[in-house]
Design an enzyme around this catalytic site. Structure first.
Site, short mmCIF file in Angstrom:
data_model
loop_
_atom_site.label_atom_id
_atom_site.label_comp_id
_atom_site.label_asym_id
_atom_site.label_seq_id
_atom_site.Cartn_x
_atom_site.Cartn_y
_atom_site.Cartn_z
N TYR A 54 0.84 -1.20 0.00
CA TYR A 54 0.00 0.00 0.00
C TYR A 54 0.88 1.25 0.00
O TYR A 54 0.66 2.18 -0.77
CB TYR A 54 -0.91 -0.01 1.23
N PHE A 74 -8.90 19.75 -24.79
CA PHE A 74 -9.21 18.34 -24.94
C PHE A 74 -10.52 18.12 -24.19
O PHE A 74 -10.82 18.83 -23.24
CB PHE A 74 -8.07 17.45 -24.39
N THR A 75 -11.30 17.13 -24.61
CA THR A 75 -12.65 16.94 -24.05
C THR A 75 -12.65 16.88 -22.52
O THR A 75 -13.37 17.63 -21.86
CB THR A 75 -13.28 15.64 -24.59
N ASP A 117 0.35 19.35 -21.02
CA ASP A 117 -0.32 18.05 -21.17
C ASP A 117 0.55 17.24 -22.14
O ASP A 117 0.56 17.50 -23.34
CB ASP A 117 -1.74 18.24 -21.72
N LYS A 161 -1.26 6.51 -23.09
CA LYS A 161 -0.65 6.88 -24.36
C LYS A 161 0.86 6.97 -24.21
O LYS A 161 1.59 6.21 -24.81
CB LYS A 161 -1.22 8.22 -24.84
N ARG A 210 -14.96 13.06 -33.99
CA ARG A 210 -14.39 14.24 -33.34
C ARG A 210 -14.99 15.44 -34.04
O ARG A 210 -14.42 16.02 -34.95
CB ARG A 210 -12.86 14.25 -33.42
N PHE A 238 -20.74 12.13 -25.89
CA PHE A 238 -20.29 11.25 -26.97
C PHE A 238 -19.91 9.86 -26.48
O PHE A 238 -19.92 8.91 -27.22
CB PHE A 238 -19.09 11.87 -27.71
C1 LIG Z 1 -6.26 10.96 -23.70
C2 LIG Z 1 -5.92 12.33 -23.32
C3 LIG Z 1 -6.22 12.82 -22.05
C4 LIG Z 1 -6.98 11.99 -21.03
O1 LIG Z 1 -6.30 10.83 -20.69
P1 LIG Z 1 -7.08 9.52 -20.18
O2 LIG Z 1 -6.00 8.61 -19.74
O3 LIG Z 1 -7.87 9.00 -21.33
O4 LIG Z 1 -7.96 9.95 -19.06
C5 LIG Z 1 -5.86 14.11 -21.76
N1 LIG Z 1 -5.22 14.88 -22.67
C6 LIG Z 1 -4.92 14.44 -23.89
C7 LIG Z 1 -4.21 15.33 -24.85
C8 LIG Z 1 -5.26 13.16 -24.27
O5 LIG Z 1 -4.97 12.75 -25.51
#
Ligand SMILES: *Cc1c(COP(=O)(O)O)cnc(C)c1O
Length: 485
Positions: free
Chosen positions: A84, A136-137, A226, A269, A392, A458
């Site tokens: 933990y 970003f969304t 980001d 990613k 998108r 979406f």
């Molecule tokens: C995918 C993404 C996020 C969010 O990440 P998640 O792991 O899907 O929550 C934030 N910013 C960008 C640019 C992304 O491509």
């Protein structure tokens, strides 16, 4: 190692990107007949997020959490230290990530949007203005939830879908200056997004980032990076920015991170694992964010991640410093884009990262924007080839305050290429099916809402076709291809 030693020249006329890895674990695929694809997309409310994977041939929805892992990542996962508090897996991540980004403090989170939740909780107050190159969304949703307002300061070229502009993700620095003059104390941070997702995975240049960084330092406003799509942005900085061509990926990464006060990313990613991370070199910023990790994510040495994923992330970040690793995605995408352009199919150029982006507005000129052009194209591409892409466009927007539809500036169908997942022949198949769809585009009609969630609609909203166009499209496929799948 410079770019030269990585270049492969072919003896014959054809030239194509070559995989610098071999496949050692495979997953069987099935191509469902067109009739089954049609009934599956109907059952999914014409929302590709709601399709079950057993009817999907090429899952091109996203590059999130579906990138191929390496043998070294899998090996590291077997040696994870589960506890933990005080996990050594976390210590290894701290060492690797701190060394790569040059930031002392790290906060683990379960994925990218969780980092956005922590950062927004710590810094965004009602009425604040948040300048960024593009939203970003999930970023916009988290900022909006706390009463902040996103202001996008992209350059003139960002919205030109067909272009030769190498850095469409650049921020308009003059516009940022103007905004900071006007809003002064109302800006908690400036955000730059690497590999700008929603405009087609388009990069910014290191030069632009440095200008933004200098302005932020002058005004004493933190710059938040980001870095979710940093791998692609790194590739483009090295291959498109002349001053950076001879520098190593590691050095370029460090120069990028040095501009930012906070770096966060989705490790789904960046690093080909499943998790997320926030880094900073500033103890005051670290303290402001710290409390939200145990509150929302978990203890400070795991942040909602399994230790196995933490180990995979460490190795994945280290592997990202290898040009052979990060080139695969952008080079396969460029191949696909070139093949589509050769067939006169409208696609975002120059090729970006994370996927190939069809320009739905030109592809389906006859479908009105209020009938969700990109969503219609997503459904049609699934019927045509079992290709699961992601809308998108207007579907991915939230409604205006007065309840009217917020029509998106761009209508794109993203066909993502998760890193190192698809082979060349699968990419060629996708091109072929998109080509067939383009020849038959007049058959495709629009969509309308059946059930529409208020936030991030979406993901789970359901729609219906405005006519029986999906049936007509499937019948044409059967007529053209006979018994074939
Ligand atoms: C995918 C993404 C996020 C969010 O990440 P998640 O792991 O899907 O929550 C934030 N910013 C960008 C640019 C992304 O491509």
């Amino acid at each position: 190692m410079g770019t030269m030693s990585n270049t492969i020249t072919f003896f014959g006329k054809e030239s194509f990107p070559l995989e610098m890895h071999k496949v050692r674990i495979v997953q069987k695929l099935r191509l469902a007949p067109v009739e089954e694809r049609l009934s599956a997309i109907r059952a999914a409310g014409f929302n590709t997020f709601l399709l079950k994977n057993d009817v999907v041939f090429m899952d091109m929805l996203t590059d999130s959490g579906v990138n191929a892992m390496s043998d070294r990542q899998l090996a590291a996962m077997m040696m994870a230290d589960d506890s933990y508090a005080g996990s050594m897996s976390f210590e290894r991540l701290r060492e690797t990530a701190s060394a790569i980004f040059g930031k002392e403090f790290i906060l683990p989170v379960h994925q990218g949007r969780a980092a956005e939740n922590v950062i927004s909780s710590a810094f965004v107050k009602p009425g604040n203005v948040l300048p960024m190159n593009y939203h970003f969304t999930t970023t916009k949703a988290h900022i909006g939830l706390r009463g902040g307002k996103v202001v996008e300061l992209y350059g003139r070229k960002a919205m030109e879908l067909t272009s030769a502009e190498p850095f469409k993700g650049n921020m308009d620095v003059a516009a940022l200056k103007k905004l900071l003059d006007a809003e002064r104390d109302n800006v908690p941070f400036v955000r730059m997004e690497a590999g700008t997702n929603l405009i087609g995975g388009q990069p910014w240049s290191l030069e632009n980032l440095k200008e933004v960084g200098a302005l932020c330092r002058e005004r004493k406003i933190p710059l938040v990076l980001d870095a979710s799509l940093l791998a692609d942005n790194l590739y483009f900085v090295k291959t498109r920015e002349k001053t950076q061509a001879e520098r190593s990926i590691r050095d370029i990464t460090r120069s990028i991170a040095d501009e930012a006060d906070i770096v966060y990313f989705s490790a789904r990613k960046l690093g080909c694992a499943r998790g997320g991370l926030i880094l900073t070199g500033d103890s005051a910023l670290y303290e402001s964010m710290l409390q939200f990790v145990p509150l929302y994510e978990g203890f400070l040495t795991y942040g909602g991640m399994s230790v196995r994923e933490i180990e995979a992330m460490s190795v994945g970040l280290e592997e990202t410093m290898d040009f052979d690793m990060i080139r695969h995605g952008p080079e396969f995408i460029a191949f696909m884009v070139d093949e589509l352009v050769a067939r006169k199919i409208p696609v975002v150029t120059p090729a970006g990262g994370l996927g190939c982006h069809l320009n739905a507005r030109e592809f389906l000129e006859h479908v009105p924007q209020t009938e969700f052009i990109a969503g219609s194209l997503a459904a049609a591409a699934f019927i045509a080839g079992g290709l699961r892409g992601m809308e998108r466009g207007t579907m991915s927007e939230e409604r205006n305050a007065d309840g009217s539809e917020h029509l998106s500036e761009v209508e794109l169908l993203r066909l993502a290429l998760p890193r190192r997942v698809f082979t060349m022949s699968q990419v060629k198949y996708a091109v072929d099916r998109v080509h067939w769809l383009f020849e038959n585009r007049k058959l495709v009609g629009g969509l309308k809402w059946v059930s529409e969630p208020k936030i991030l609609r979406f993901f789970s909203g359901r729609l219906d076709s405005t006519s029986d166009w999906p049936e007509k499209l499937a019948r044409k496929f059967r007529a053209d291809f006979g018994d074939s799948l």
